[in-house]
Design a protein around this motif. Structure first.
Motif, PDB file in Angstrom:
ATOM      1  N   TYR A 253       3.952  -4.858   6.249  1.00  0.00           N
ATOM      2  CA  TYR A 253       3.903  -3.337   5.555  1.00  0.00           C
ATOM      3  C   TYR A 253       4.937  -2.379   5.573  1.00  0.00           C
ATOM      4  CZ  TYR A 253       2.762   1.708   3.802  1.00  0.00           C
ATOM      5  OH  TYR A 253       2.887   2.819   3.095  1.00  0.00           O
ATOM      6  N   LEU A 254       5.829  -2.261   7.292  1.00  0.00           N
ATOM      7  CA  LEU A 254       7.271  -0.767   7.074  1.00  0.00           C
ATOM      8  C   LEU A 254       8.182  -1.874   6.060  1.00  0.00           C
ATOM      9  CD1 LEU A 254       6.292   0.511  10.782  1.00  0.00           C
ATOM     10  CD2 LEU A 254       5.673   1.210   9.172  1.00  0.00           C
ATOM     11  N   GLU A 255       8.254  -2.889   6.280  1.00  0.00           N
ATOM     12  CA  GLU A 255       9.436  -3.949   6.539  1.00  0.00           C
ATOM     13  C   GLU A 255      10.213  -4.513   4.640  1.00  0.00           C
ATOM     14  OE1 GLU A 255      11.497  -6.891   8.756  1.00  0.00           O
ATOM     15  OE2 GLU A 255      10.317  -5.669  10.659  1.00  0.00           O
ATOM     16  N   GLY A 256       8.587  -4.169   4.424  1.00  0.00           N
ATOM     17  CA  GLY A 256       8.293  -4.597   2.538  1.00  0.00           C
ATOM     18  C   GLY A 256       8.474  -6.217   2.553  1.00  0.00           C
ATOM     19  N   ARG A 257       8.153  -7.096   3.724  1.00  0.00           N
ATOM     20  CA  ARG A 257       7.709  -8.881   3.758  1.00  0.00           C
ATOM     21  C   ARG A 257       7.572  -9.409   4.587  1.00  0.00           C
ATOM     22  NH1 ARG A 257      14.350  -9.636   6.691  1.00  0.00           N
ATOM     23  NH2 ARG A 257      13.801  -7.995   8.376  1.00  0.00           N
ATOM     24  N   THR A 258       7.522 -11.016   4.398  1.00  0.00           N
ATOM     25  CA  THR A 258       6.277 -11.789   4.913  1.00  0.00           C
ATOM     26  C   THR A 258       7.053 -11.263   6.030  1.00  0.00           C
ATOM     27  OG1 THR A 258       5.982 -12.504   2.417  1.00  0.00           O
ATOM     28  CG2 THR A 258       5.077 -13.980   4.862  1.00  0.00           C
ATOM     29  N   MET A 259       5.382 -11.375   7.180  1.00  0.00           N
ATOM     30  CA  MET A 259       5.959 -11.650   8.591  1.00  0.00           C
ATOM     31  C   MET A 259       5.189 -13.420   9.313  1.00  0.00           C
ATOM     32  SD  MET A 259       7.277  -9.384  10.131  1.00  0.00           S
ATOM     33  CE  MET A 259       8.098  -8.122   8.881  1.00  0.00           C
ATOM     34  N   TYR A 260       5.593 -14.199   9.776  1.00  0.00           N
ATOM     35  CA  TYR A 260       5.752 -14.953   9.936  1.00  0.00           C
ATOM     36  C   TYR A 260       5.029 -15.303  11.739  1.00  0.00           C
ATOM     37  CZ  TYR A 260       6.967 -16.490   5.703  1.00  0.00           C
ATOM     38  OH  TYR A 260       6.701 -16.866   4.256  1.00  0.00           O
ATOM     39  N   TRP A 261       4.156 -16.256  11.936  1.00  0.00           N
ATOM     40  CA  TRP A 261       4.041 -16.312  13.658  1.00  0.00           C
ATOM     41  C   TRP A 261       4.643 -17.427  14.258  1.00  0.00           C
ATOM     42  CZ3 TRP A 261       3.773 -13.660  17.839  1.00  0.00           C
ATOM     43  CH2 TRP A 261       3.226 -14.247  18.959  1.00  0.00           C
TER      44      TRP A 261
ATOM     45  N   GLU B  37      -5.940 -10.421  18.745  1.00  0.00           N
ATOM     46  CA  GLU B  37      -6.115  -9.345  18.017  1.00  0.00           C
ATOM     47  C   GLU B  37      -4.882  -8.672  17.609  1.00  0.00           C
ATOM     48  OE1 GLU B  37      -7.744  -4.569  18.720  1.00  0.00           O
ATOM     49  OE2 GLU B  37      -5.956  -5.983  19.285  1.00  0.00           O
ATOM     50  N   ALA B  38      -4.268  -7.676  18.616  1.00  0.00           N
ATOM     51  CA  ALA B  38      -3.127  -6.811  18.423  1.00  0.00           C
ATOM     52  C   ALA B  38      -2.068  -7.995  17.939  1.00  0.00           C
ATOM     53  CB  ALA B  38      -2.830  -6.792  20.164  1.00  0.00           C
ATOM     54  N   MET B  39      -1.717  -8.398  18.259  1.00  0.00           N
ATOM     55  CA  MET B  39      -0.783  -9.795  17.415  1.00  0.00           C
ATOM     56  C   MET B  39      -0.843 -10.140  15.851  1.00  0.00           C
ATOM     57  SD  MET B  39       2.101 -10.112  19.154  1.00  0.00           S
ATOM     58  CE  MET B  39       2.687 -10.096  20.468  1.00  0.00           C
ATOM     59  N   THR B  40      -1.740  -9.989  15.275  1.00  0.00           N
ATOM     60  CA  THR B  40      -2.878  -9.999  13.943  1.00  0.00           C
ATOM     61  C   THR B  40      -1.824  -8.925  13.639  1.00  0.00           C
ATOM     62  OG1 THR B  40      -3.646 -11.504  14.814  1.00  0.00           O
ATOM     63  CG2 THR B  40      -4.370 -10.523  12.725  1.00  0.00           C
ATOM     64  N   ALA B  41      -2.464  -7.322  14.419  1.00  0.00           N
ATOM     65  CA  ALA B  41      -2.594  -6.011  13.515  1.00  0.00           C
ATOM     66  C   ALA B  41      -0.879  -5.382  13.188  1.00  0.00           C
ATOM     67  CB  ALA B  41      -2.791  -5.075  14.466  1.00  0.00           C
ATOM     68  N   HIS B  42      -0.151  -6.705  13.709  1.00  0.00           N
ATOM     69  CA  HIS B  42       1.914  -6.266  14.334  1.00  0.00           C
ATOM     70  C   HIS B  42       1.945  -6.742  13.285  1.00  0.00           C
ATOM     71  CE1 HIS B  42       1.011  -3.483  17.782  1.00  0.00           C
ATOM     72  NE2 HIS B  42       1.158  -4.265  18.942  1.00  0.00           N
ATOM     73  N   MET B  43       1.796  -8.001  12.879  1.00  0.00           N
ATOM     74  CA  MET B  43       1.796  -8.383  11.933  1.00  0.00           C
ATOM     75  C   MET B  43       1.510  -7.950  10.664  1.00  0.00           C
ATOM     76  SD  MET B  43       1.501 -13.034  12.956  1.00  0.00           S
ATOM     77  CE  MET B  43       1.944 -13.389  11.293  1.00  0.00           C
ATOM     78  N   GLY B  44       1.074  -7.534  10.675  1.00  0.00           N
ATOM     79  CA  GLY B  44       0.454  -6.971   8.875  1.00  0.00           C
ATOM     80  C   GLY B  44       0.957  -5.379   8.754  1.00  0.00           C
ATOM     81  N   THR B  45       1.538  -4.316  10.376  1.00  0.00           N
ATOM     82  CA  THR B  45       1.889  -3.296  10.006  1.00  0.00           C
ATOM     83  C   THR B  45       3.398  -3.558   9.308  1.00  0.00           C
ATOM     84  OG1 THR B  45       0.937  -2.612  11.923  1.00  0.00           O
ATOM     85  CG2 THR B  45       2.556  -1.492  11.475  1.00  0.00           C
ATOM     86  N   ARG B  46       3.847  -4.895  10.403  1.00  0.00           N
ATOM     87  CA  ARG B  46       5.452  -5.315  10.520  1.00  0.00           C
ATOM     88  C   ARG B  46       6.043  -5.620   9.112  1.00  0.00           C
ATOM     89  NH1 ARG B  46       8.422  -7.290  15.486  1.00  0.00           N
ATOM     90  NH2 ARG B  46       8.849  -5.474  16.526  1.00  0.00           N
TER      91      ARG B  46
ATOM     92  N   GLY C 178       0.829  -1.067   0.158  1.00  0.00           N
ATOM     93  CA  GLY C 178       0.675   0.089  -0.032  1.00  0.00           C
ATOM     94  C   GLY C 178       0.600   1.145  -0.131  1.00  0.00           C
ATOM     95  N   GLY C 179       0.218   2.444   0.652  1.00  0.00           N
ATOM     96  CA  GLY C 179       1.489   3.234   0.358  1.00  0.00           C
ATOM     97  C   GLY C 179       0.370   4.947   0.817  1.00  0.00           C
TER      98      GLY C 179
END
Lengths: 166, 552
Positions: B534-542, B523-532, B374-375
């Protein structure tokens, strides 16, 4: 005594009475037979000057039970009355009152949009009002005193009943 | 004899005459009765066709249960509340509790005078009394603090000229409010970067907490908050009032009954298109460095350190600032959601509502992975958070993806849709199900023309119990126009009110709220994964075992 009508006049009065009666009876019975039927959505869809009156009515669950019951059975009784010609003048009055209520809640105003499917285009005069006028005609030409249960009732009931009942 | 005979003849003649007239009269009287038979025939046919066509109970099994809400107990004890934050959301939460600003009541009364159909005033007066008292308030903007005091004293729900009760005490800091003896529980409507800190501090002081979403601003504090709630055992509710939406409860039943078939994709969206929706809130008159405690606004030092550590160690400097944190700014104070320095962006503000709904309906837990893009494409006002965002979450063990698609620059309506092999379900205040034309479950009914595929065949409207028949055209029309759910059992209800009521009742009855700390952690961890992502431009894993976000 009542039969000053020509055969053609009587025939068309009778046809009109049965058609209007049929329409009322069918509308009423369909609602009576459907346990989920309620006038609430129709009332919530009201437009015009009396909109808030009808919308508030729809919001009152207890009142709606009464309104639904009265509406359903009034339609049925009016329909029956017209078809068999019993208490036909009272039926005409009842029908006119119901149609006035429908018209007040759903006036055919320019720009008024209704959810209930309406075919055709109307300005002020819609089919409800045409039917209302038909009931007016049937009231002043009480054909049921010639053909219908009222022909018997006029003989047995006091003459006072003739004004608005039979 | 003769006389008798004559008489007899006369009588007989009389009888004969009467019966002759009688027959004609009977015909005249009853000639139209057969018409009734014709009407009856029509009725029987109509009813048969209607019932036959609409019955789908053999392939669509659903209970007629309506939504269940935790009912208030009689003679529950009064709860003394402290409020932190009296901005836009703080004001809404106070109204949901039964306390409105007198000026707000004035506008409702005025609106009703102008338009009798505007029933917001009556609805507010009729809203149940939750048996709470506001004993303390805290806002770092003087004007808001004073307004909160006045609002807390408006116990009779009156306008400017009304009679008020005792005013709640004003505290300059949340620490003082939390320490107060006459406060049993705290409602937090501060900016995102304060949520976790105040929640944990309140819990440690033994106060129950209702906190606005998202639960946290940084990842490290998410563990800390969960620990604090679990250790202290206070009753915690996260502010996802969607939990009280009746149709979500029905959606859960529909999916668990398999009525959609396998669900492999969920699409949830944010569709906004105005400055207010994009967090460009008005700058309030009277705000300046003297009336705003900027030092407190900056945030908790520990949180700021966590934030800076993450941003700088991942070379994300461009998302920090651009202003110095210590520099006073009215834009940043009132429109804080536009900067990562205080905000969690679309992920924390709006994705969380959508995720929490999906989590409530399908019990998804934290996703296996998250990817975002996004942007800042429309609101080029200096903000650092995106105004267009796509995040995809994967649950390989559930064979499922959730796509979140958000824009703040188009209000084209895209609903919350659960796509199944047999049918798709759109969930809002009402719920509607459309059969898939390739469905196996509904194939027979589709072939018979009983279930359509070009429009919903089933709609659930809260308060209605009919569940085993195809929705008729008229019902569908009204459901879609929202005319049927305006009133439930004759009374309007507000989900935020119900959500806060549930929290208060859990405090009284020793129960656990629907959006408890475990749901909030997810909820918080899911949102943080989405945010990270976006910020880092790569996939986040749990990493499920370590309970950690890892990188791809």
């Amino acid at each position: 005594m009542e039969n000053n009508y020509s055969k053609a006049q009587l025939t068309w009065l009778l046809v009109l009475r049965i058609f209007v009666g049929w329409h009322f009876l069918f509308e009423g019975m369909v609602k009576v037979l459907n346990p989920n039927w309620t006038a609430a959505p129709y009332l919530m869809d009201s437009q015009g000057h009396f909109r808030s009156f009808f919308v508030n009515m729809a919001g009152n669950a207890g009142l709606m039970n009464t309104v639904n019951f009265l509406n359903e059975w009034a339609l049925v009784l009016i329909g029956l009355g017209l078809i068999i010609g019993a208490f036909s003048r009272l039926s005409c009055i009842g029908g006119i009152l119901l149609l006035i209520m429908y018209t007040l809640s759903h006036p055919a105003l320019i720009g008024a949009k209704y959810a209930m499917p309406f075919e055709g285009s109307y300005f002020l005069i819609d089919k409800n009002l045409v039917e209302l006028a038909a009931l007016g005609v049937l009231f002043v030409f009480p054909s049921a005193r010639v053909i219908g249960v009222d022909s018997l009732l006029v003989k047995v009931l006091p003459s006072g009943f003739r004004k608005f009942i039979i | 004899m003769e006389k008798e005979n004559i008489n007899k003849t006369k009588d007989q003649q009389e009888v004969k005459k009467t019966s002759a007239i009688g027959r004609r009269d009977v015909i005249k009287t009853l000639v139209t009765v057969p018409v009734l038979g014709a009407v009856a025939y029509g009725l029987v046919k109509t009813r048969k066709v209607a019932i036959l066509d609409r019955d789908i109970s053999d392939v669509f099994k659903l209970s007629d249960k309506n939504a269940v809400f935790l009912e208030p107990m009689a003679n529950g004890k009064q709860i003394r509340l402290g409020l932190v934050g009296f901005g836009i959301r703080g004001k809404q939460l106070m109204r949901a509790l039964g306390f409105a600003e007198p000026s707000y009541i004035d506008t409702l009364i005025e609106a009703k005078k102008k338009n009798p159909d505007d029933t917001r005033y009556d609805a507010f007066l009729e809203q149940d009394d939750l048996n709470v008292v506001i004993t303390g308030v805290c806002d770092i903007f003087d004007k808001y603090s004073e307004a909160a005091q006045l609002t807390g004293s408006n116990i009779h729900r009156e306008g400017t000229n009304g009679k008020f009760g005792p005013a709640p005490k004003r505290y300059k800091t949340y620490q003082e409010l939390i320490a107060a003896d006459d406060v049993d529980a705290i409602v937090i409507a501060a900016p995102d970067h304060w949520h976790g800190t105040i929640t944990a501090a309140a819990a440690k002081a033994g106060k129950h907490v209702y906190c606005e979403k998202p639960m946290t601003w940084t990842v490290p504090e998410t563990y800390m908050v969960r620990q604090a709630i679990k250790d202290t055992g206070v009753v915690f509710q996260l502010g996802h009032q969607g939990r009280q939406t009746a149709s979500y409860q029905k959606a859960e039943e529909i999916i668990s009954n398999g009525l959609l078939g396998n669900v492999n994709l969920i699409q949830v969206c944010t569709n906004r298109n105005n400055p207010n929706g994009a967090w460009v809130y008005p700058i309030i008159e009277g705000s300046n460095p003297q009336t705003i405690d900027w030092k407190q606004f900056e945030g908790d030092p520990e949180r700021i350190r966590e934030y800076n550590d993450y941003m700088l160690s991942n070379k994300l400097e461009k998302y920090v600032g651009p202003d110095e944190r210590s520099k006073f700014s009215l834009e940043r104070f009132f429109r804080w959601r536009c900067w990562w320095d205080y905000s969690t962006g679309l992920s924390g503000d709006l994705l969380t509502h959508e995720y929490d709904a999906a989590n409530q309906i399908m019990h998804l837990g934290i996703p296996h992975s998250a990817t975002s893009s996004g942007g800042v494409y429309f609101f080029k006002d200096g903000r650092t958070v995106p105004d267009v965002l796509q995040t995809t979450f994967e649950w390989p063990d559930r064979n499922m993806t959730m796509l979140y698609s958000a824009t703040l620059a188009s209000s084209r309506n895209r609903g919350k849709v659960f796509m199944g092999h047999d049918a798709s379900m759109e969930v809002a205040d009402i719920l509607s199900i459309t059969a898939d034309r390739e469905s196996e479950r509904y194939a027979e009914k589709i072939k018979q023309g009983i279930i359509p595929t070009d429009k919903p065949f089933f709609t659930y409207v809260p308060g209605q119990s009919k569940v085993d028949a195809v929705t008729s055209a008229t019902e569908l029309y009204f459901a879609q126009r929202g005319l049927l759910y305006t009133y439930v059992n004759g009374k309007r209800y507000d989900t935020t009110h119900l959500h806060m009521r549930e929290w208060l009742e859990c405090i009284r009855q020793g129960k656990t709220p629907s959006c408890n700390i475990d749901q909030a952690f997810e909820e918080a961890m899911t949102a943080h994964m989405g945010t990270r992502a976006y910020l880092e431009g790569r996939t986040m894993y749990w990493d499920k075992d370590k309970e950690q976000i890892t990188r791809g």
